[in-house]
Design an enzyme around this catalytic site. Structure first.
Site, PDB file in Angstrom:
ATOM      1  N   LYS A 189      36.165  41.007  44.168  1.00  0.00           N
ATOM      2  CA  LYS A 189      36.479  42.427  43.968  1.00  0.00           C
ATOM      3  C   LYS A 189      35.369  43.151  43.208  1.00  0.00           C
ATOM      4  O   LYS A 189      34.945  44.230  43.611  1.00  0.00           O
ATOM      5  CB  LYS A 189      37.795  42.582  43.197  1.00  0.00           C
ATOM      6  CG  LYS A 189      39.020  42.080  43.899  1.00  0.00           C
ATOM      7  CD  LYS A 189      40.280  42.292  43.084  1.00  0.00           C
ATOM      8  CE  LYS A 189      40.257  41.752  41.689  1.00  0.00           C
ATOM      9  NZ  LYS A 189      40.195  40.297  41.548  1.00  0.00           N
ATOM     10  N   ARG A 221      48.848  45.346  38.204  1.00  0.00           N
ATOM     11  CA  ARG A 221      48.987  43.893  38.234  1.00  0.00           C
ATOM     12  C   ARG A 221      50.385  43.459  38.639  1.00  0.00           C
ATOM     13  O   ARG A 221      50.631  42.277  38.826  1.00  0.00           O
ATOM     14  CB  ARG A 221      48.652  43.293  36.868  1.00  0.00           C
ATOM     15  CG  ARG A 221      47.182  43.335  36.589  1.00  0.00           C
ATOM     16  CD  ARG A 221      46.820  42.365  35.490  1.00  0.00           C
ATOM     17  NE  ARG A 221      45.408  42.407  35.252  1.00  0.00           N
ATOM     18  CZ  ARG A 221      44.579  41.431  35.568  1.00  0.00           C
ATOM     19  NH1 ARG A 221      45.034  40.354  36.143  1.00  0.00           N
ATOM     20  NH2 ARG A 221      43.304  41.539  35.309  1.00  0.00           N
ATOM     21  N   ARG A 238      31.119  29.468  38.162  1.00  0.00           N
ATOM     22  CA  ARG A 238      30.719  30.502  37.193  1.00  0.00           C
ATOM     23  C   ARG A 238      30.188  29.887  35.908  1.00  0.00           C
ATOM     24  O   ARG A 238      29.481  30.543  35.162  1.00  0.00           O
ATOM     25  CB  ARG A 238      31.900  31.424  36.850  1.00  0.00           C
ATOM     26  CG  ARG A 238      32.372  32.244  38.006  1.00  0.00           C
ATOM     27  CD  ARG A 238      33.334  33.330  37.614  1.00  0.00           C
ATOM     28  NE  ARG A 238      34.470  32.886  36.832  1.00  0.00           N
ATOM     29  CZ  ARG A 238      35.545  33.619  36.600  1.00  0.00           C
ATOM     30  NH1 ARG A 238      35.628  34.842  37.075  1.00  0.00           N
ATOM     31  NH2 ARG A 238      36.546  33.160  35.880  1.00  0.00           N
ATOM     32  N   ARG A 283      45.609  29.754  36.538  1.00  0.00           N
ATOM     33  CA  ARG A 283      45.269  31.168  36.668  1.00  0.00           C
ATOM     34  C   ARG A 283      45.554  31.663  38.088  1.00  0.00           C
ATOM     35  O   ARG A 283      46.094  32.748  38.284  1.00  0.00           O
ATOM     36  CB  ARG A 283      43.796  31.390  36.314  1.00  0.00           C
ATOM     37  CG  ARG A 283      43.409  32.854  36.242  1.00  0.00           C
ATOM     38  CD  ARG A 283      41.947  33.065  35.864  1.00  0.00           C
ATOM     39  NE  ARG A 283      41.616  32.374  34.639  1.00  0.00           N
ATOM     40  CZ  ARG A 283      40.456  31.738  34.430  1.00  0.00           C
ATOM     41  NH1 ARG A 283      39.536  31.713  35.359  1.00  0.00           N
ATOM     42  NH2 ARG A 283      40.226  31.139  33.276  1.00  0.00           N
TER      43      ARG A 283
END
Length: 187
Positions: free
Chosen positions: A15, A91, A130, A143
Site C-alpha cells: 500500500k 481499520r 524487511r 499480525r
C-alpha cells in the site's frame, strides 16, 4: 480529477509503495494513520495525550480517538483543495461507518477503495525481508491473522458500497501500478 481514495491490504501488500506512485501522478494528499498518530503524539495534542495513555499501557487506541484524529486531519486546507488517499484507516467497519457519516456531513465521499490482495506466503516473505527486529515468523503470522480479521469485513463493506477494486498485489510493482492507473483513470 481523482479524489478521496482508501487503500486496503494486509501488512506487506505494498500500500505505501503504491501510495508513493499515486501521489506523483495524481494531485491528492497521502494520509497515513501512522503519520497522524506521530504528529499528534509529537505535538502533544489533547488527542495525542489521550492516545498515549492507551499506547503506553499496550492497548489499542479506541475508535473515538482515532476517528477524531482522522476527522481533524481531513478538515485541513490541503485536503479540501486536493482530496485525499487514506492508508491505514479505516481499520474496522465502525470506523468505515464513521468516515462515511463524517464525509457525508461535509459533502464529500469516497470515490474508490483499492484492495491490494497478496498471498499469505508472499506477505510473510516480504515482511521477513524487511529486517525489523520484531518481524519474527510468529509475530508476522499473528499480525497477519489480526489484520485479516479486521480487513475482510472492510473488503465486504466497500464491495457492498460498489466502490471496491481488487488488485493482485503479488506482482512486480510496475505491473501493480499499471492496474492502479487503469482504475484511477476510469473514475
Amino acid at each position: 480529477m481523482v479524489k478521496n481514495l482508501i487503500l486496503l491490504g494486509l501488512p506487506g501488500a505494498g500500500k505505501g509503495t503504491q501510495a508513493d506512485f499515486i501521489v506523483k501522478d495524481y494531485a491528492m494528499v497521502h494520509i497515513s494513520t501512522g503519520d497522524i498518530f506521530r504528529a499528534n503524539l509529537t505535538n502533544n495534542t489533547e488527542l495525542g495525550e489521550r492516545a498515549r495513555e492507551y499506547m503506553d499501557a499496550g492497548n489499542l487506541v479506541p475508535d473515538e480517538i482515532t476517528n477524531a484524529m482522522v476527522a481533524d486531519r481531513l478538515s485541513q486546507a490541503d485536503v479540501e483543495t486536493d482530496g485525499f488517499m487514506l492508508d491505514g484507516y479505516p481499520r474496522n467497519e465502525a470506523q468505515a461507518e464513521f468516515l462515511d457519516d463524517y464525509l457525508s456531513e461535509t459533502g464529500k465521499s469516497i470515490l474508490a477503495t483499492l484492495y491490494f490482495k497478496v498471498s499469505d506466503s508472499l506477505l510473510r516473505e516480504r515482511l521477513l525481508g524487511r529486517g525489523r527486529a520484531d518481524d519474527t515468523p510468529e509475530v508476522i503470522d499473528n499480525r497477519l491473522e489480526v489484520n485479516k480479521a479486521a480487513n475482510l469485513p472492510l473488503v465486504n463493506y466497500y464491495k457492498k458500497a460498489g466502490i471496491l477494486h481488487t488488485i493482485d498485489g503479488g506482482r512486480e510493482l510496475t505491473e501493480v501500478y499499471h492496474d492502479v492507473r487503469n482504475i484511477l483513470d476510469t473514475l
